[in-house]
Design a protein around this motif. Structure first.
Motif, PDB file in Angstrom:
ATOM      1  N   GLY A  35      29.612  66.638  -4.584  1.00  0.00           N
ATOM      2  CA  GLY A  35      30.922  65.569  -4.945  1.00  0.00           C
ATOM      3  C   GLY A  35      30.468  64.360  -4.579  1.00  0.00           C
ATOM      4  N   ILE A  36      29.242  63.867  -5.373  1.00  0.00           N
ATOM      5  CA  ILE A  36      28.710  62.426  -5.277  1.00  0.00           C
ATOM      6  C   ILE A  36      29.637  61.608  -5.214  1.00  0.00           C
ATOM      7  N   SER A  76      26.151  45.658  -1.160  1.00  0.00           N
ATOM      8  CA  SER A  76      24.936  45.057  -0.129  1.00  0.00           C
ATOM      9  C   SER A  76      25.199  46.260   0.874  1.00  0.00           C
ATOM     10  N   ARG A  77      26.172  46.647   0.923  1.00  0.00           N
ATOM     11  CA  ARG A  77      26.462  47.632   2.383  1.00  0.00           C
ATOM     12  C   ARG A  77      26.311  49.697   2.221  1.00  0.00           C
ATOM     13  N   VAL A  78      25.775  49.337   0.750  1.00  0.00           N
ATOM     14  CA  VAL A  78      25.431  51.067   0.324  1.00  0.00           C
ATOM     15  C   VAL A  78      24.301  51.216   0.050  1.00  0.00           C
ATOM     16  N   HIS A  79      23.334  51.709   0.626  1.00  0.00           N
ATOM     17  CA  HIS A  79      22.245  51.431   1.049  1.00  0.00           C
ATOM     18  C   HIS A  79      22.100  53.150   0.116  1.00  0.00           C
ATOM     19  N   PHE A  80      20.668  53.344  -0.755  1.00  0.00           N
ATOM     20  CA  PHE A  80      20.718  54.950  -1.289  1.00  0.00           C
ATOM     21  C   PHE A  80      18.786  54.527  -0.843  1.00  0.00           C
ATOM     22  N   THR A  81      18.479  55.334   0.071  1.00  0.00           N
ATOM     23  CA  THR A  81      17.349  56.146   0.651  1.00  0.00           C
ATOM     24  C   THR A  81      16.071  56.464  -0.499  1.00  0.00           C
ATOM     25  N   GLY A  82      17.521  57.279  -0.940  1.00  0.00           N
ATOM     26  CA  GLY A  82      15.983  58.171  -2.524  1.00  0.00           C
ATOM     27  C   GLY A  82      15.703  59.468  -1.198  1.00  0.00           C
ATOM     28  N   ARG A  83      14.890  60.262  -1.588  1.00  0.00           N
ATOM     29  CA  ARG A  83      13.758  60.744  -0.163  1.00  0.00           C
ATOM     30  C   ARG A  83      13.578  60.495   0.565  1.00  0.00           C
ATOM     31  N   VAL A  84      14.131  61.823   1.959  1.00  0.00           N
ATOM     32  CA  VAL A  84      12.643  60.358   3.026  1.00  0.00           C
ATOM     33  C   VAL A  84      12.099  61.997   4.030  1.00  0.00           C
ATOM     34  N   SER A  85      11.335  61.410   4.813  1.00  0.00           N
ATOM     35  CA  SER A  85      10.868  62.506   5.359  1.00  0.00           C
ATOM     36  C   SER A  85      12.112  63.096   6.491  1.00  0.00           C
ATOM     37  N   TYR A  86      11.698  63.880   7.109  1.00  0.00           N
ATOM     38  CA  TYR A  86      12.462  64.822   7.765  1.00  0.00           C
ATOM     39  C   TYR A  86      12.608  63.947   9.285  1.00  0.00           C
ATOM     40  N   ALA A  87      11.930  63.491   9.987  1.00  0.00           N
ATOM     41  CA  ALA A  87      11.962  62.612  10.316  1.00  0.00           C
ATOM     42  C   ALA A  87      13.163  61.621  10.505  1.00  0.00           C
ATOM     43  N   ASP A  88      13.167  61.154   9.338  1.00  0.00           N
ATOM     44  CA  ASP A  88      14.341  59.696   9.321  1.00  0.00           C
ATOM     45  C   ASP A  88      15.235  60.469   8.387  1.00  0.00           C
ATOM     46  N   SER A 101      21.879  64.924   0.570  1.00  0.00           N
ATOM     47  CA  SER A 101      22.169  65.812  -0.548  1.00  0.00           C
ATOM     48  C   SER A 101      21.062  65.597  -1.106  1.00  0.00           C
ATOM     49  N   ARG A 102      20.470  66.930  -1.715  1.00  0.00           N
ATOM     50  CA  ARG A 102      19.002  67.413  -2.163  1.00  0.00           C
ATOM     51  C   ARG A 102      19.169  66.219  -3.719  1.00  0.00           C
ATOM     52  N   HIS A 117      28.661  49.835   7.024  1.00  0.00           N
ATOM     53  CA  HIS A 117      27.553  50.461   6.203  1.00  0.00           C
ATOM     54  C   HIS A 117      27.292  51.692   6.482  1.00  0.00           C
ATOM     55  N   VAL A 118      27.004  52.043   4.338  1.00  0.00           N
ATOM     56  CA  VAL A 118      26.479  53.537   3.995  1.00  0.00           C
ATOM     57  C   VAL A 118      25.502  53.787   4.080  1.00  0.00           C
ATOM     58  N   VAL A 119      25.126  54.935   4.283  1.00  0.00           N
ATOM     59  CA  VAL A 119      23.465  55.609   3.836  1.00  0.00           C
ATOM     60  C   VAL A 119      23.498  56.704   3.326  1.00  0.00           C
ATOM     61  N   ILE A 120      23.117  56.445   1.503  1.00  0.00           N
ATOM     62  CA  ILE A 120      23.135  57.631   0.963  1.00  0.00           C
ATOM     63  C   ILE A 120      21.243  58.290   0.380  1.00  0.00           C
ATOM     64  N   VAL A 121      21.542  59.898   1.127  1.00  0.00           N
ATOM     65  CA  VAL A 121      20.500  60.486   1.564  1.00  0.00           C
ATOM     66  C   VAL A 121      20.562  61.367   0.040  1.00  0.00           C
ATOM     67  N   GLY A 122      19.217  61.121  -1.329  1.00  0.00           N
ATOM     68  CA  GLY A 122      19.017  62.077  -2.424  1.00  0.00           C
ATOM     69  C   GLY A 122      18.122  61.802  -3.723  1.00  0.00           C
ATOM     70  N   GLN A 123      17.927  61.992  -4.210  1.00  0.00           N
ATOM     71  CA  GLN A 123      17.591  61.823  -5.720  1.00  0.00           C
ATOM     72  C   GLN A 123      18.450  62.169  -6.593  1.00  0.00           C
ATOM     73  N   GLU A 124      18.009  61.028  -7.995  1.00  0.00           N
ATOM     74  CA  GLU A 124      18.869  61.505  -8.656  1.00  0.00           C
ATOM     75  C   GLU A 124      18.470  62.285  -9.246  1.00  0.00           C
TER      76      GLU A 124
END
Length: 405
Positions: free
Chosen positions: A227-228, A281-293, A219-220, A246-253
């Motif tokens: 629905g976070i 340890s299994r929930v990974h918040f990436t913040g914003r990422v590049s489009y390729a990522d 989510s942006r 594992h969980v990868v969560i993409v989006g900014q605060e």
């Protein structure tokens, strides 16, 4: 033709259309805010805008929109008087008011607007989530007040474009005859399943590969509109049942659409609520990422969760389907248009946290059984939303041979 796009954050929804028209030999330009730092595929003129003017009360949104529209109109007048520029087509996003007065500068042009959303007092996003809803009357009145400049923009336009039927139907029935349906398009040649995909976490702790047991969420902004809260609340049961997941969560605060929490961020608020129940340890918040990522994350994911209030459909949902993701989505209006439950994905009641846990566990546990749904999801996007074979030709035709003035 001379075509002018208008968007405070250009290119926005015109990312593909503007350069495609330029490639066809049209003189394509854009009018955008001076605060916009995004690279542009076409020449731009910027109007002065250093921030929202002070305004209060129910008329605040219209006052801000009208002020922005006035500043855009002054820049347009400068284009006409100093450069002799008169476009054949003006195509703008009305959401911030920029298109309100452009016909006064260029009455001879055909004026098109991007009909993304019309606010309503009830039945859509307003009041949908009782956990965060404002008092009934106050919430409805405040929401309806936000629609004034959008109605004015639609009345003043010759034609409009909406990306989904659900979004088009938020507009008053009296205005829908102006609306053409066509999505912005998904580049399915670029966004596709990739068995060799890999995604290294930003901290370098782990690299995920296609086939790993990865649950993704994008989510942006990490906020209730997308629905976070439901998603995070479902995770303790999911991680307990699937010890290798594992969980990868993409989006900014922060927030893009709804209100901010009283303190901190929504992410912090919901993590505090789940303190001691969620294996971070299994929930990974990436913040914003590049489009390729972003694409790599979708490609390595075994399951993709997407939730939204009855609101604008995110591009990321269709991109996840194009990437061959097994999508578990909220059973809300925007999703029913693109996902058939049990055929191209799964639909779960937005508020049913145990139901979300069960659906995510089942999808993670048996990827082979869900392979037909993944294939069908991609096929649906290729058939109906592909950028180059479906949407872009329709968008070009909308601009080049749209309804007469």
């Amino acid at each position: 033709m001379k075509v002018l796009f208008v968007h405070q954050n250009f290119p926005g929804q015109f990312l593909h259309l503007a350069p495609a028209l330029a490639a066809r030999g049209h003189d394509v330009r854009a009018l955008t805010a001076e605060t916009n730092r995004r690279p542009s595929p076409v020449p731009v003129l910027k109007y002065r805008w250093s921030g929202e003017p002070a305004a209060q009360g129910l008329g605040a949104r219209y006052a801000q929109s009208a002020e922005r529209g006035w500043r855009a109109a002054r820049a347009a007048q400068q284009m006409r008087t100093e450069q002799g520029y008169v476009p054949d087509v003006v195509f703008g996003h009305p959401g911030w008011g920029e298109t309100l007065f452009l016909r006064e500068v260029w009455p001879e042009a055909r004026h098109l607007v991007y009909a993304e959303w019309m606010y309503q007092g009830a039945g859509l996003d307003s009041g949908f989530d009782p956990e965060f809803a404002r008092p009934a009357l106050a919430g409805r009145v405040s929401t309806v007040a936000r629609a004034a400049h959008l109605v004015q923009a639609m009345i003043g336009a010759d034609a409009a474009l909406s990306p989904t039927r659900f979004q088009a139907e938020t507009f008053p029935a009296e205005l829908r005859s102006k609306i053409t349906l066509c999505h912005d398009g998904i580049d399915t040649a670029r966004v596709h399943p990739d068995p060799a995909a890999r995604y290294p976490l930003p901290d370098g702790s782990r690299t995920f590969r296609a086939g790993d047991e990865v649950l993704t969420y994008v989510s942006r902004s990490l906020e209730p509109y997308r629905g976070i809260h439901t998603f995070l609340r479902a995770l303790p049961e999911v991680l307990a049942a699937r010890p290798g997941a594992h969980v990868v969560i993409v989006g900014q605060e922060g927030q893009s659409y709804g209100p901010a929490p009283a303190t901190g961020s929504w992410k912090d608020r919901f993590l505090a609520e789940l303190d001691g129940r969620l294996d971070l340890s299994r929930v990974h918040f990436t913040g914003r990422v590049s489009y390729a990522d972003f694409i790599s994350i979708l490609q390595v994911g075994r399951v993709h969760a997407y939730l939204t209030y009855p609101f604008v459909l995110s591009w990321s949902l269709l991109e996840a389907m194009a990437a061959g993701a097994m999508v578990v989505a909220s059973d809300t209006g925007p999703l029913r248009e693109v996902i058939e439950d049990g055929v191209t994905g799964r639909l779960v009641d937005f508020f049913d946290v145990p139901g979300w846990s069960r659906a995510l566990i089942a999808a993670l546990a048996d990827p082979a059984a869900h392979a037909p749904l993944r294939a069908a999801a991609r096929a649906r996007v290729v058939a109906d939303y592909d950028l180059n074979t479906v949407c872009l030709p329709r968008l070009i035709d909308f601009v080049e041979s749209g309804p007469p003035r």
